[in-house]
Enzyme design. Sequence first.
Site, PDB file in Angstrom:
ATOM      1  N   CYS A   1       0.855  -1.184   0.000  1.00  0.00           N
ATOM      2  CA  CYS A   1       0.000   0.000   0.000  1.00  0.00           C
ATOM      3  C   CYS A   1       0.894   1.237   0.000  1.00  0.00           C
ATOM      4  O   CYS A   1       2.129   1.138   0.115  1.00  0.00           O
ATOM      5  CB  CYS A   1      -0.901  -0.001   1.236  1.00  0.00           C
TER       6      CYS A   1
ATOM      7  N   HIS B   1       5.765  -5.061   8.891  1.00  0.00           N
ATOM      8  CA  HIS B   1       5.800  -6.435   9.375  1.00  0.00           C
ATOM      9  C   HIS B   1       5.912  -7.425   8.217  1.00  0.00           C
ATOM     10  O   HIS B   1       4.951  -8.102   7.860  1.00  0.00           O
ATOM     11  CB  HIS B   1       4.568  -6.722  10.226  1.00  0.00           C
TER      12      HIS B   1
ATOM     13  N   HIS C   1       4.251   2.005  11.854  1.00  0.00           N
ATOM     14  CA  HIS C   1       3.174   1.796  12.818  1.00  0.00           C
ATOM     15  C   HIS C   1       2.976   2.974  13.763  1.00  0.00           C
ATOM     16  O   HIS C   1       1.957   3.065  14.441  1.00  0.00           O
ATOM     17  CB  HIS C   1       3.456   0.537  13.642  1.00  0.00           C
TER      18      HIS C   1
ATOM     19  N   CYS D   1       2.768   5.779   8.958  1.00  0.00           N
ATOM     20  CA  CYS D   1       1.789   5.918   7.877  1.00  0.00           C
ATOM     21  C   CYS D   1       0.929   7.145   8.138  1.00  0.00           C
ATOM     22  O   CYS D   1       0.419   7.328   9.245  1.00  0.00           O
ATOM     23  CB  CYS D   1       0.916   4.673   7.807  1.00  0.00           C
TER      24      CYS D   1
ATOM     25  N   GLU E   1       1.177  -0.417  16.523  1.00  0.00           N
ATOM     26  CA  GLU E   1       0.302   0.717  16.174  1.00  0.00           C
ATOM     27  C   GLU E   1      -0.583   1.097  17.358  1.00  0.00           C
ATOM     28  O   GLU E   1      -0.783   2.284  17.642  1.00  0.00           O
ATOM     29  CB  GLU E   1      -0.572   0.383  14.967  1.00  0.00           C
TER      30      GLU E   1
ATOM     31  N   CYS F   1      -7.884   1.675   7.310  1.00  0.00           N
ATOM     32  CA  CYS F   1      -7.342   2.368   6.136  1.00  0.00           C
ATOM     33  C   CYS F   1      -7.913   1.807   4.837  1.00  0.00           C
ATOM     34  O   CYS F   1      -8.412   0.679   4.780  1.00  0.00           O
ATOM     35  CB  CYS F   1      -5.816   2.315   6.145  1.00  0.00           C
TER      36      CYS F   1
ATOM     37  N   SER G   1       2.074  -9.727  10.723  1.00  0.00           N
ATOM     38  CA  SER G   1       1.321  -8.735   9.952  1.00  0.00           C
ATOM     39  C   SER G   1      -0.163  -8.826  10.274  1.00  0.00           C
ATOM     40  O   SER G   1      -0.836  -9.794   9.915  1.00  0.00           O
ATOM     41  CB  SER G   1       1.547  -8.952   8.451  1.00  0.00           C
TER      42      SER G   1
ATOM     43  N   ASN H   1      -2.756  -7.028   9.090  1.00  0.00           N
ATOM     44  CA  ASN H   1      -3.678  -6.999   7.954  1.00  0.00           C
ATOM     45  C   ASN H   1      -3.634  -8.297   7.154  1.00  0.00           C
ATOM     46  O   ASN H   1      -4.642  -8.729   6.594  1.00  0.00           O
ATOM     47  CB  ASN H   1      -3.423  -5.767   7.073  1.00  0.00           C
TER      48      ASN H   1
ATOM     49  N   SER I   1       1.939  -5.355   3.501  1.00  0.00           N
ATOM     50  CA  SER I   1       3.377  -5.237   3.740  1.00  0.00           C
ATOM     51  C   SER I   1       4.179  -6.293   2.980  1.00  0.00           C
ATOM     52  O   SER I   1       5.396  -6.390   3.162  1.00  0.00           O
ATOM     53  CB  SER I   1       3.662  -5.343   5.243  1.00  0.00           C
TER      54      SER I   1
END
Length: 322
Positions: free
Chosen positions: A15, A44, A77, A99, A129, A197, A225, A227, A269
Amino acid sequence: MAEAEILLAAPRGFCAGVDRAIEIVERAIAKFGRPIYVRHEIVHNTYVVNDLKAKGAIFIEDLADVPPGATLVFSAHGVPKSVEREAEARGFNVFDATCPLVSKVHVEVAKLRKEGYEFIMIGHKGHPEVEGTMGQLDGGIHLVEDVADVSRIQPDQTEKLAVVTQTTLSVDDAAEISAAVKARFPHVREPKQQDICYATQNRQDAVKFLSPQVDLVIVVGSPTSSNSNRLREVARKLGTESYMIDSAEELKPEWLVGKARIGLTAGASAPDILVRQVIERLRELGAVSVRTLDGMEETVKFPLPKGLRLGDAAEVTLSHLR
């Protein structure tokens, strides 16, 4: 898996926030020389971290491990205010790769705190995060990981209460927890735009579109990770067998037995080189065709910090991760 077809989710992989974070580290190395110190893994992903280590990045958790005068990068993060203050006190040359969508949450927390708000944060305990967002304030943020947690928290007051969310959660899980928060605290202030996001949302939507069309979903992503883990969960909740792998070597042939269509995606990531390697491995195991599904086209790009805009000097170092 004789003559199986591979269906690629779209979008998948990097991303804008991850692109920016990696480029910050690479440009810092190009400009200031090695080593560059990075607090926590920049993103990550094992491959990305090892690639940057080879280029001259040293990953640390404790700022005491960074020598005086060194260049330091904060990970994508985000970090608590205490870490920012310590880095400033130690005199490091700091570049913040947080980010921008995480920074937006930090700004909102600081703004509303000045107005007297307390916060409920939906997220995973221990995730950097979450630690970074909760560390924006000295107290007043209550973490909930699931619906059950909502009944346990005890804010000091409920008239000024706001919800914030880790950006990489399951969209559906976050909505369920948010509904529980709203039910208990009807006057809670919700974000004007959801904190999850765009990339997390898009990748989950792509897996929801992919899963019913395949017999198996493979998610490329590292165990740490958030996500990527959520993508595997989304597929499984839709009833599709799903596994997450860090590299092509982790792909198990027995997963593919009797599977005619294999779905493939990657967390935000995970670099595209890993997806290509998985495709090659699937071809070795009998896949004969690859088709990319329709999906949301992403055009978001975040600017680099001042002091790292070198023209095209560092671009060549990025290409193999794409």
